[in-house]
Design a protein around this motif. Structure first.
Motif, PDB file in Angstrom:
ATOM      1  N   LEU B  38       0.841  -1.176   0.127  1.00  0.00           N
ATOM      2  CA  LEU B  38      -0.059  -0.199   0.161  1.00  0.00           C
ATOM      3  C   LEU B  38       0.809   1.149  -0.044  1.00  0.00           C
ATOM      4  O   LEU B  38       0.685   1.993  -1.049  1.00  0.00           O
ATOM      5  CB  LEU B  38      -0.932  -0.007   1.092  1.00  0.00           C
ATOM      6  N   ASP B  44      -3.678   0.048  -4.604  1.00  0.00           N
ATOM      7  CA  ASP B  44      -4.645   1.006  -3.649  1.00  0.00           C
ATOM      8  C   ASP B  44      -5.740   0.225  -2.896  1.00  0.00           C
ATOM      9  O   ASP B  44      -5.641  -0.980  -3.108  1.00  0.00           O
ATOM     10  CB  ASP B  44      -5.325   2.070  -4.521  1.00  0.00           C
ATOM     11  N   SER B  45      -6.484   0.869  -1.993  1.00  0.00           N
ATOM     12  CA  SER B  45      -7.192   0.157  -1.069  1.00  0.00           C
ATOM     13  C   SER B  45      -8.328  -0.947  -1.845  1.00  0.00           C
ATOM     14  O   SER B  45      -8.370  -2.205  -1.332  1.00  0.00           O
ATOM     15  CB  SER B  45      -8.291   1.137  -0.555  1.00  0.00           C
ATOM     16  N   PHE B  46      -8.643  -0.269  -3.136  1.00  0.00           N
ATOM     17  CA  PHE B  46      -9.809  -1.205  -3.764  1.00  0.00           C
ATOM     18  C   PHE B  46      -9.236  -2.221  -4.335  1.00  0.00           C
ATOM     19  O   PHE B  46      -9.475  -3.300  -4.506  1.00  0.00           O
ATOM     20  CB  PHE B  46     -10.430  -0.512  -4.776  1.00  0.00           C
ATOM     21  N   GLY B  47      -7.757  -1.939  -4.893  1.00  0.00           N
ATOM     22  CA  GLY B  47      -6.992  -3.212  -5.240  1.00  0.00           C
ATOM     23  C   GLY B  47      -6.726  -4.375  -4.542  1.00  0.00           C
ATOM     24  O   GLY B  47      -6.589  -5.431  -5.131  1.00  0.00           O
ATOM     25  N   PHE B  48      -6.930  -4.406  -2.967  1.00  0.00           N
ATOM     26  CA  PHE B  48      -6.764  -5.204  -2.161  1.00  0.00           C
ATOM     27  C   PHE B  48      -8.150  -6.228  -2.585  1.00  0.00           C
ATOM     28  O   PHE B  48      -8.127  -7.441  -2.486  1.00  0.00           O
ATOM     29  CB  PHE B  48      -6.493  -4.983  -0.781  1.00  0.00           C
TER      30      PHE B  48
END
Lengths: 209, 93
Positions: B38, B44-48
């Motif tokens: 991160l 990014d956050s949504f990528g997780f």
């Protein structure tokens, strides 16, 4: 009239008395985005996040402006790298709550909005919310809170203070500009019928200020 | 269910973020286990969420992004270890 004083929320023993107000102001400061993301659940999410260890809305990041027995405003700010971490934790908390009901629509909204905000550098000092008691606006409280946040940024050695503001929020935009914040980018968001404006302020080192 | 190791998961994650690593001039060999996905801007956050969906598809296990502490979630080695442990215990249930 009692002269208002600034106090870090974590060092203020009566902080809990003010949670409901602070949450309401944080929600207002986070509009229109938070209303689009969470609709009527925005307040409950922010209110419960005040006491979470890892949240953008955690009281740990908040400074309060106290006048007599009344809290009249708040500013919440943190390092850019901390912001990344707490926003991830907030996303986890939202998805965990939404599992049973509207998880799909929430995660779709998270996907749609992932590029709505200009990136924040890990070294920046990010001012997340500035909330003022609606009955006490135009009293200079916003300026006091912002100046405190900016001097904290200088004390902690940050080169830049950052924030994002909706173009609809004319009073806040005017305050930020008068404090020297300049526009970094404008992102048009049709779903919110507004633009979000990323602003930055170059900070002089505390010793030179 | 197929068997997989921590190294398999680690390699899969690094492949998932290959473009972001290359943009930073890094290759998977350069990346240590304490690499913060991160904060280093690899994801990014949504990528997780996307990463976990991809891991479920690839390895046939259930992984839940909301049930991993942020420290573990963002750090390459601990994340790979955590997901590998789920595989060996058959998931969350």
């Amino acid at each position: 009239m009692t002269h208002p004083r600034l106090v870090r929320a974590t060092q203020f023993e009566d902080v809990m008395i003010h949670y409901d107000d602070v949450a309401e102001w944080m929600v207002q400061a986070s509009q229109p985005f938070i209303g689009w993301l969470l609709s009527e659940e925005a307040y409950d999410f922010v209110r419960s996040s005040l006491v979470r260890e890892s949240s953008e809305y955690s009281i740990q990041h908040t400074t309060l402006l106290i006048e007599g027995d009344h809290c009249v405003g708040e500013v919440s700010a943190m390092r850019g790298d901390k912001l990344s971490t707490v926003r991830l934790a907030d996303m986890q908390a939202l998805l965990a709550e939404a599992k049973s009901s509207r998880g799909v629509s929430l995660s779709e909204r998270l996907r749609i909005s992932r590029d709505w905000f200009h990136p924040v550098s890990p070294e920046d000092f990010y001012i997340s919310t500035l909330g003022i008691d609606p009955s006490r606006r135009r009293s200079g409280f916003g300026r006091m809170l912002m100046q405190d946040a900016i001097s904290r940024a200088a004390d902690e050695g940050h080169g830049t203070a950052r924030l994002d503001v909706s173009a609809n929020n004319v009073a806040a935009l005017s305050l930020y500009r008068s404090l020297g914040f300049e526009t970094i980018s404008r992102i048009r968001i049709d779903a919110l019928a507004t633009e979000y404006i990323a602003m930055g302020l170059q900070i002089l080192p505390a010793s030179d200020a | 269910m197929s068997h997989f190791s921590k190294e398999d998961i680690r390699a899969f994650i690094l492949e998932f973020v290959r473009d972001a690593l290359e943009a930073k001039g890094l290759t998977p060999i350069d990346v240590s286990n304490d690499f913060d996905l991160l904060l280093e801007g690899a994801i990014d956050s949504f990528g997780f969420i996307e990463l976990f969906v991809a891991i479920e598809d690839q390895f046939g296990i259930e992984v839940d992004v909301t049930e991993v502490s942020v420290d573990v979630l963002t750090t390459l080695g601990p994340l790979a270890q955590h997901i590998a442990s789920l595989g060996s215990s058959g998931g969350y249930e």
